[in-house]
Design a protein around this motif. Sequence first.
Motif, mmCIF file in Angstrom:
data_model
loop_
_atom_site.group_PDB
_atom_site.id
_atom_site.type_symbol
_atom_site.label_atom_id
_atom_site.label_comp_id
_atom_site.label_asym_id
_atom_site.label_seq_id
_atom_site.Cartn_x
_atom_site.Cartn_y
_atom_site.Cartn_z
ATOM 1 N N CYS A 101 -23.987 -7.032 20.240
ATOM 2 C CA CYS A 101 -24.988 -7.451 20.080
ATOM 3 C C CYS A 101 -26.028 -6.448 19.589
ATOM 4 C CB CYS A 101 -25.284 -8.321 21.226
ATOM 5 S SG CYS A 101 -27.283 -8.964 20.902
ATOM 6 N N GLY A 104 -32.683 -5.655 16.834
ATOM 7 C CA GLY A 104 -33.557 -5.231 16.018
ATOM 8 C C GLY A 104 -34.951 -4.582 16.248
ATOM 9 N N ASP A 106 -37.780 -5.606 15.796
ATOM 10 C CA ASP A 106 -38.751 -6.517 16.019
ATOM 11 C C ASP A 106 -38.523 -7.397 17.410
ATOM 12 O OD1 ASP A 106 -36.596 -7.881 15.013
ATOM 13 O OD2 ASP A 106 -37.947 -9.193 13.499
ATOM 14 N N SER A 108 -35.525 -9.171 17.400
ATOM 15 C CA SER A 108 -34.370 -9.861 17.097
ATOM 16 C C SER A 108 -33.386 -9.378 17.577
ATOM 17 C CB SER A 108 -34.380 -10.078 15.528
ATOM 18 O OG SER A 108 -35.523 -10.887 14.970
ATOM 19 N N ARG A 109 -32.364 -10.404 17.867
ATOM 20 C CA ARG A 109 -30.895 -10.131 18.158
ATOM 21 C C ARG A 109 -29.943 -10.609 17.185
ATOM 22 N NH1 ARG A 109 -30.427 -10.088 24.021
ATOM 23 N NH2 ARG A 109 -28.363 -10.780 23.900
ATOM 24 N N TYR A 110 -28.783 -9.390 16.605
ATOM 25 C CA TYR A 110 -27.970 -9.817 15.556
ATOM 26 C C TYR A 110 -26.413 -9.823 16.291
ATOM 27 C CZ TYR A 110 -32.181 -8.915 12.696
ATOM 28 O OH TYR A 110 -33.323 -8.980 11.961
ATOM 29 N N ARG A 126 -24.112 -7.211 9.816
ATOM 30 C CA ARG A 126 -24.837 -8.253 10.652
ATOM 31 C C ARG A 126 -24.312 -9.525 10.172
ATOM 32 N NH1 ARG A 126 -31.185 -6.215 10.817
ATOM 33 N NH2 ARG A 126 -31.013 -4.422 12.639
ATOM 34 N N GLU A 135 -27.015 -19.641 15.946
ATOM 35 C CA GLU A 135 -28.237 -19.591 15.540
ATOM 36 C C GLU A 135 -29.469 -19.545 16.536
ATOM 37 O OE1 GLU A 135 -28.950 -24.150 13.431
ATOM 38 O OE2 GLU A 135 -28.583 -22.262 12.176
ATOM 39 N N TYR A 138 -28.796 -15.637 17.818
ATOM 40 C CA TYR A 138 -28.943 -14.407 16.832
ATOM 41 C C TYR A 138 -29.910 -14.780 15.540
ATOM 42 C CZ TYR A 138 -24.838 -13.036 19.686
ATOM 43 O OH TYR A 138 -23.948 -12.642 20.580
ATOM 44 N N ALA A 139 -30.318 -13.847 14.971
ATOM 45 C CA ALA A 139 -30.894 -13.630 13.588
ATOM 46 C C ALA A 139 -29.681 -13.645 12.554
ATOM 47 C CB ALA A 139 -32.204 -12.819 13.531
#
Length: 288
Positions: A101, A104, A106, A108-110, A126, A135, A138-139
Amino acid sequence: MNVAGPAASRPALTIAAVAASFGRDLDFDLARVQTLIEQARRAGAGLLVLPDAALGGYLPDLRNPDPSDPKSLPPALEPDHELIAKVAAAAAEMVVCVGYCELGPDGSRYNAAVAVSGDGVLGRHRKVHLPAGEERAYAPGAGFSAFDTPIGRLGMLIDYDKTFPESARSLALDGARVLACLSAWPTSISNRAPRMNQDRQSRLFDLYDRSRAAENQVILASSNQTGALGGMRFLGQAKVVGPAGDILARTWAKAGLAVATVDVDSEITLARRVLDHLSERRPDTYRS
């Protein structure tokens, strides 16, 4: 996009795809990754594909994930986190793909994957296609790009990505000769079968692996988690697939390594000798 063949033939490549269980304990996960790297090295592997979420584990619930509960989410790691550097150091001469995981800039999690060797990071991905529950946690990623590695041009997909033919095709058009598919793919959540080999998601997992390889006439290495996490029961079924869709090695549902030695350039050249799917496309006739 690059659809040309390699400039020079490479020696045969031994590929190892992993079926194994990983959870929230990062120290345990790293130790297991290091052990699997050593097992793959003893098997002569030049490429090792570990599962999605091998560093930190996957979501315990896809139907109702709770982003407000930190315990329900895997730890988010910065792209330059020390654990990734430790995996790269253990990889040494090998190319290793591992999922985690990613945090990001900002916040955000990917759902992310990174390919490393002893020289550092070779490529990143990603996850683009997020199933309904994921969703919320995660982004989505922004696209698909192949990258050069010591074992040839490589592309990565993360589990649900391979459901969509355009994902693998994008990487093949970008010159990828080998696709690494990292998964934390569970049995059917809504209609679980009494036996693994009767499960709908089990059949689809194999179907997508073989189809994406055959459609693009590439080598595909598919890893997956095993065991259970929360309400999720993972399939295993790691495998290496040839460019005609033939399974060269597999683990079935058990943990282990699927290992196959492939002359990548020769196999792809042979598969494309008469019918070359990439060059025979008619994109002008396809709807966007």
